[in-house]
Design a protein around this motif. Structure first.
Motif, PDB file in Angstrom:
ATOM      1  N   LEU A 179       0.800  -1.225   0.000  1.00  0.00           N
ATOM      2  CA  LEU A 179       0.000   0.000   0.000  1.00  0.00           C
ATOM      3  C   LEU A 179       0.836   1.280   0.000  1.00  0.00           C
ATOM      4  CD1 LEU A 179      -2.763  -1.101   2.506  1.00  0.00           C
ATOM      5  CD2 LEU A 179      -2.943  -0.887   0.029  1.00  0.00           C
ATOM      6  N   PHE A 183       3.905   2.328  -4.238  1.00  0.00           N
ATOM      7  CA  PHE A 183       3.429   3.539  -4.911  1.00  0.00           C
ATOM      8  C   PHE A 183       4.476   4.646  -4.963  1.00  0.00           C
ATOM      9  CE2 PHE A 183      -0.262   1.177  -3.986  1.00  0.00           C
ATOM     10  CZ  PHE A 183      -1.116   1.447  -5.032  1.00  0.00           C
ATOM     11  N   SER A 218      -4.885   3.496  -3.955  1.00  0.00           N
ATOM     12  CA  SER A 218      -4.105   3.416  -2.722  1.00  0.00           C
ATOM     13  C   SER A 218      -4.455   4.542  -1.765  1.00  0.00           C
ATOM     14  CB  SER A 218      -2.626   3.481  -3.074  1.00  0.00           C
ATOM     15  OG  SER A 218      -1.923   4.146  -2.063  1.00  0.00           O
ATOM     16  N   TRP A 265     -11.432   1.856   2.068  1.00  0.00           N
ATOM     17  CA  TRP A 265     -10.359   1.226   2.855  1.00  0.00           C
ATOM     18  C   TRP A 265     -10.706   1.138   4.340  1.00  0.00           C
ATOM     19  CZ3 TRP A 265      -6.827  -1.850   1.234  1.00  0.00           C
ATOM     20  CH2 TRP A 265      -6.339  -1.742  -0.065  1.00  0.00           C
TER      21      TRP A 265
END
Lengths: 283, 321
Positions: A179, A183, A218, A265
């Motif tokens: 996560l 990125f 994300s 999330w």
């Protein structure tokens, strides 16, 4: 209410944890120093303060997931490993009470930590610059609480599914990699990988919106894009690539969509984690 | 209504059948001893009663309620001393107890409970730092909160000193006399014998006996053995001709006589005393221990001499006696 019974016991334990106080002190001193020492180049005090907040966002973006994961990854797995869960479930509590009680307690702990970090940083920044843009501070703190909350949610959910410390550690480490690191590492981030598969492997034409949309799933991207809502235009960060300068982003890449990403999330891992915990053999 | 009722209860862990098609009924107000060697399935059964684990098949009812469907309602009415617990929060003994009282919405006096289990002087220490025996005492105190309708105690005397075992027994008796159903497990027969109305013996996931202690003893046959140590080798005394004597053997100066009934022992002694000089008498009744060993096939130690020798250090204290 039984959720409260679980949460207050957990919170009381955390309050007595020396390591937690140590971490909070170190982070508080660090953010206070950053707050006091940060100074923009040829800027007004207000601009300087705004840039400070921008810098804090970058710091927090990488640091807070670690704090939130460490604070929560053993929340339920630890009780399962030590046998503390036997007591939690020997009084009139359900598994749902245990799950939600732990979640509430860890959310509170991490939120208090976030507020504390910002209070010290803002105090430092105020001492240096003599200005206090409360709206901006409140906005950044709110977005940061949402951001850290997603990681607490993920960690509690993973913890509920893990029967032992080793698996909880693996799950927490894995989620930071997937996560966060996936990125931001140059060359090896999700956007670059997707682009390579899409263009080089499959031979499609470049489709920036597609790559952007995938990156937006994300919490990290959501935080970067979401905080743009609260910063003045000059300090907005460009999160997504655009085909030409000044090109409009499609609606699904808007800053407000970050709230939806956070909501997903916050909720989805909890539902999955709870279902797993509900059916588990606890012994 | 039964306090506990299981029907066809089965729990498998992979290939291992921990509890195998168990039908068990414990009546309200009963003190029920749940016996068996380690690994017999006692704790698994208790964990099923408490909904810590879920059955592979079959049903569990506690106080008339389905264990999986209404765990919170059951927990309101049942006090539990679980197995494999841990006091890992940085809380004192008193705080743990206060927490249990508060969560149950009870009005118990924590000091009263603490002195009942013999922890009055240690209540303000961290529960984590307690010895195993003290943790058992604290767990019992937590189980007694709000005077539950039933107590489920998993190996309650583990780690207790003799004094603690006495205390535990008297607490169990007291609560039972006040009408509380008590279900407790043990691998030590003498504990169960002292307080239970009825016992169930588990072995390899199955219930191999279910009866009162007296009945179990009776079923074992009234055999009794008497050893007579004599001044000279006791041959040709004619003891075997007496009524009720099953067999006799001579070992050096000792005459060993198996009687069909304990009352025959007196006749044996009188008969032998007229014919030789007796220097010592020892007598054995068939012990519940040997009965227990018969029922459970010797428990973990049967036919595992090699393993017993190497595993003695870890298994030692848990061997059924």
């Amino acid at each position: 209410m039984s959720i409260r019974s679980v949460a207050t016991k957990d919170f009381k334990g955390a309050r007595r944890s020396r390591s937690l106080w140590a971490v909070a002190t170190v982070l508080g001193v660090l953010t206070a120093l950053i707050g006091y020492s940060f100074q923009g180049y040829q800027t007004t005090p207000l601009e300087s303060f705004q840039q400070l907040m921008r810098q804090l966002v970058v710091l927090v973006m990488l640091l807070l997931p670690i704090v939130a994961l460490v604070a929560s990854y053993m929340s339920i797995a630890g009780e399962r490993e030590s046998g503390g869960i036997k007591f939690l479930l020997s009084v009139p509590n359900t598994r749902r009470d245990v799950f939600l009680g732990k979640l509430v307690s860890r959310m509170a702990i991490v939120t208090v930590g976030v507020v504390f970090m910002f209070v010290t940083a803002v105090a430092g920044g105020y001492a240096r610059n003599g200005v206090l843009p409360l709206g901006l501070v409140a906005g950044v703190v709110a977005m940061t609480i949402l951001y850290s909350g997603t990681f607490v949610s993920i960690a509690v959910a993973l913890s509920a599914g893990a029967a032992a410390r080793s698996r909880a550690i693996a799950a927490a480490f894995g989620s930071y990699f997937v996560l966060v690191l996936l990125f931001i590492v140059p060359g090896l981030n999700l956007s670059a990988i997707i682009r390579w598969v899409h263009q080089t492997l499959l031979g499609f034409d470049r489709n920036l919106d597609l790559y952007n949309a995938i990156t937006y799933v994300s919490p990290l991207t959501a935080y970067r894009q979401g905080t743009n809502m609260v910063f003045p235009e000059a300090l907005e960060q460009r999160v997504f690539q655009r085909a030409q300068e000044g090109g409009e982003l499609p609606a699904y890449l808007a800053e407000e969509v970050s709230l939806l990403v956070f909501a997903v999330w916050l909720v989805v891992p909890l539902v999955l984690g709870y279902l797993r915990f509900k059916g588990a053999d606890l012994q | 209504m039964a306090a506990i009722r299981t029907r066809g209860l089965t729990k498998e862990f992979g290939d291992l059948v921990a509890v195998d098609d168990l039908d068990l009924v414990v009546e309200e107000g009963e003190v029920f001893g749940f016996l068996g060697p380690n690994g017999a399935g006692k704790s698994t059964t208790i964990n099923l009663l408490l909904d810590f684990i879920r059955p592979t098949s079959g049903s569990v009812e506690v106080l008339g309620l389905d264990a999986g469907a209404e765990p919170a309602t059951i927990r309101e009415r049942v006090g539990v001393l679980p197995e494999g617990y841990g006091f890992d929060d940085p809380l004192t003994g008193r705080e743990y107890l206060d927490w249990a009282i508060e969560t149950r919405g009870a009005s118990d006096d924590p000091d009263e409970l603490l002195s009942l289990v013999g922890l009055a002087g240690d209540a303000d220490r961290m529960a984590k730092s307690y010895s195993k025996g003290m943790q058992q005492r604290l767990s019992l105190a937590m189980a007694l909160v709000d005077d539950p309708d039933m107590l489920i105690l998993d190996e309650p005397t583990t780690g207790l000193d003799p004094n603690g075992i006495q205390q535990m027994r008297s607490v169990i008796r007291e609560r039972a006399e006040a009408g509380t159903t008590v279900f407790f497990s043990s691998h030590i027969l003498s504990e169960v014998e002292a307080v239970c109305d009825r016992v169930g013996v588990m072995n390899e996931g199955k219930l191999v006996a279910l009866d009162s202690i007296e009945q179990l003893r009776e079923n074992a046959g009234g055999q009794a053995t008497i050893n007579l140590e004599c001044a000279s080798p006791p041959t040709d005394l004619g003891v075997e001709t007496l009524d009720g004597v099953a067999s006799t053997t001579v070992e050096d100066d000792t005459l060993v006589v198996d009687c069909l009934d304990p009352s025959v022992k007196v006749d044996v002694v009188t008969h032998a005393a007229e014919r030789t000089t007796i220097t010592d008498i020892t007598s054995e009744t068939v012990s519940l221990e040997s009965l227990f060993n018969d029922l459970t096939g010797g428990g973990r130690d049967a036919g595992e001499d090699e393993q017993a020798a190497s595993g003695a250090a870890t298994d030692g204290q848990e061997v059924p006696q």
